[in-house]
Design an enzyme around this catalytic site. Structure first.
Site, PDB file in Angstrom:
ATOM      1  N   HIS A 268       7.289 -15.467  30.453  1.00  0.00           N
ATOM      2  CA  HIS A 268       6.847 -14.685  29.290  1.00  0.00           C
ATOM      3  C   HIS A 268       7.964 -14.109  28.263  1.00  0.00           C
ATOM      4  O   HIS A 268       9.119 -13.731  29.132  1.00  0.00           O
ATOM      5  CB  HIS A 268       6.087 -13.385  30.026  1.00  0.00           C
ATOM      6  CG  HIS A 268       5.500 -12.334  28.887  1.00  0.00           C
ATOM      7  ND1 HIS A 268       5.974 -11.152  28.976  1.00  0.00           N
ATOM      8  CD2 HIS A 268       4.883 -12.571  27.687  1.00  0.00           C
ATOM      9  CE1 HIS A 268       5.571 -10.440  27.722  1.00  0.00           C
ATOM     10  NE2 HIS A 268       5.090 -11.202  26.955  1.00  0.00           N
TER      11      HIS A 268
ATOM     12  N   HIS B  81      10.857 -10.469  20.266  1.00  0.00           N
ATOM     13  CA  HIS B  81       9.618  -9.594  20.385  1.00  0.00           C
ATOM     14  C   HIS B  81       9.743  -8.294  19.966  1.00  0.00           C
ATOM     15  O   HIS B  81       9.039  -7.758  19.013  1.00  0.00           O
ATOM     16  CB  HIS B  81       9.592  -9.528  21.941  1.00  0.00           C
ATOM     17  CG  HIS B  81       8.163  -8.789  22.258  1.00  0.00           C
ATOM     18  ND1 HIS B  81       7.856  -7.562  21.993  1.00  0.00           N
ATOM     19  CD2 HIS B  81       6.975  -9.326  22.885  1.00  0.00           C
ATOM     20  CE1 HIS B  81       6.670  -7.084  22.638  1.00  0.00           C
ATOM     21  NE2 HIS B  81       6.251  -8.364  22.941  1.00  0.00           N
TER      22      HIS B  81
END
Length: 274
Positions: free
Chosen positions: A5, A41
């Site tokens: 991730h 992110h």
């Protein structure tokens, strides 16, 4: 499939592969006009993770092309799936089509190199909300217009926003997509999540003749107990900050004879028939 991730820095690719991942997920950030700029992110993100790691998107693609190309010095055989987490929720939905064009062209130029690359990973387009479905239309239109429609065989579609499953099906129907579809269910690792929607997705996946879900994965799992729960339900994949923990769980007696790591020979668009 064990999906590492938030693998947004180039140096993190080997880090997550060394932990046991055979797939990686990275975030694509766009400018206001829908042009893909960086893998990033941003804050907030998962508990215990640095949210600010980044790379220029095209440079990231250049590197990952090498990592997934047999005979390249950087080649890592285990990496078979790339999940592009498209941060379309940060831009206007009116720019989704432009974003789809741009990502398709950058993959053509930097990953597939318009037929000159032997990079072999499958691509999963993770779209946050169904309202941004024009991204998919643009992506496919661009491959067709550029003369590389055959790459569609390497590309799957996934909506990640935990939206109503029937609503997602309706959008896929509008787009004429009846194959190569994944479904994600999950929440940031900071919080707990129930299994109601996950069970519903798995039930639909296993329904004969239902063509809108081929694979289901749970995210973002860090606790072994939740990994075990998901495996018992029959997921196809797990997204985790800790691939090594998933590897350890898979080796446990309960799971060792039921699951194995996917390889390049496993088609990610086919339903598993156990």
């Amino acid at each position: 499939w064990i999906m590492g991730h938030m693998v947004n820095a180039i140096e993190q690719v080997d880090e997550f592969l060394n932990l046991g991942a055979n797939a990686i997920e990275f975030d694509i950030d766009f400018d206001k006009d829908g042009i893909a700029q960086i893998t990033h992110h941003g804050i907030p993100c998962d508990c215990g993770r640095k949210c600010t790691k980044k790379a220029i998107f095209t440079e990231y693609l250049d590197n990952i092309r090498q990592v997934t190309t047999p005979d390249d010095p950087k080649f890592r055989e285990q990496l078979v799936l790339l999940a592009l987490d498209l941060k379309l929720q940060r831009i206007s939905s009116a720019k989704a089509y432009r974003a789809g064009e741009d990502v398709a062209k950058k993959l053509l130029d930097h990953y597939w190199q318009r037929g000159n690359s032997k990079a072999r990973a499958y691509i999963l387009l993770n779209i946050p909300l169904v309202e941004d479905y024009e991204f998919i239309r643009a992506f496919k239109d661009t491959l067709k217009n550029e003369g590389y429609e055959s790459y569609n065989d390497k590309v799957g579609i996934n909506f990640t926003g935990n939206e109503d499953l029937d609503k997602i099906r309706d959008v896929l129907e509008i787009l004429g997509i009846h194959k190569q579809v994944w479904r994600a269910d999950g929440i940031t690792s900071c919080f707990a999540r129930g299994t109601e929607r996950l069970k519903e997705a798995l039930k639909k996946r296993d329904t004969p003749g239902y063509n809108y879900i081929n694979k289901v994965y749970a995210w973002t799992l860090v606790r072994k107990s939740i990994m075990r729960r998901s495996l018992r339900l029959g997921v196809d994949g797990v997204m985790s900050n800790n691939p090594d923990r998933v590897i350890k769980v898979l080796k446990e007696k309960e799971f060792a004879d039921k699951f194995r790591l996917a390889t390049y020979n496993d088609n990610p668009w086919e339903k598993f028939r156990g």
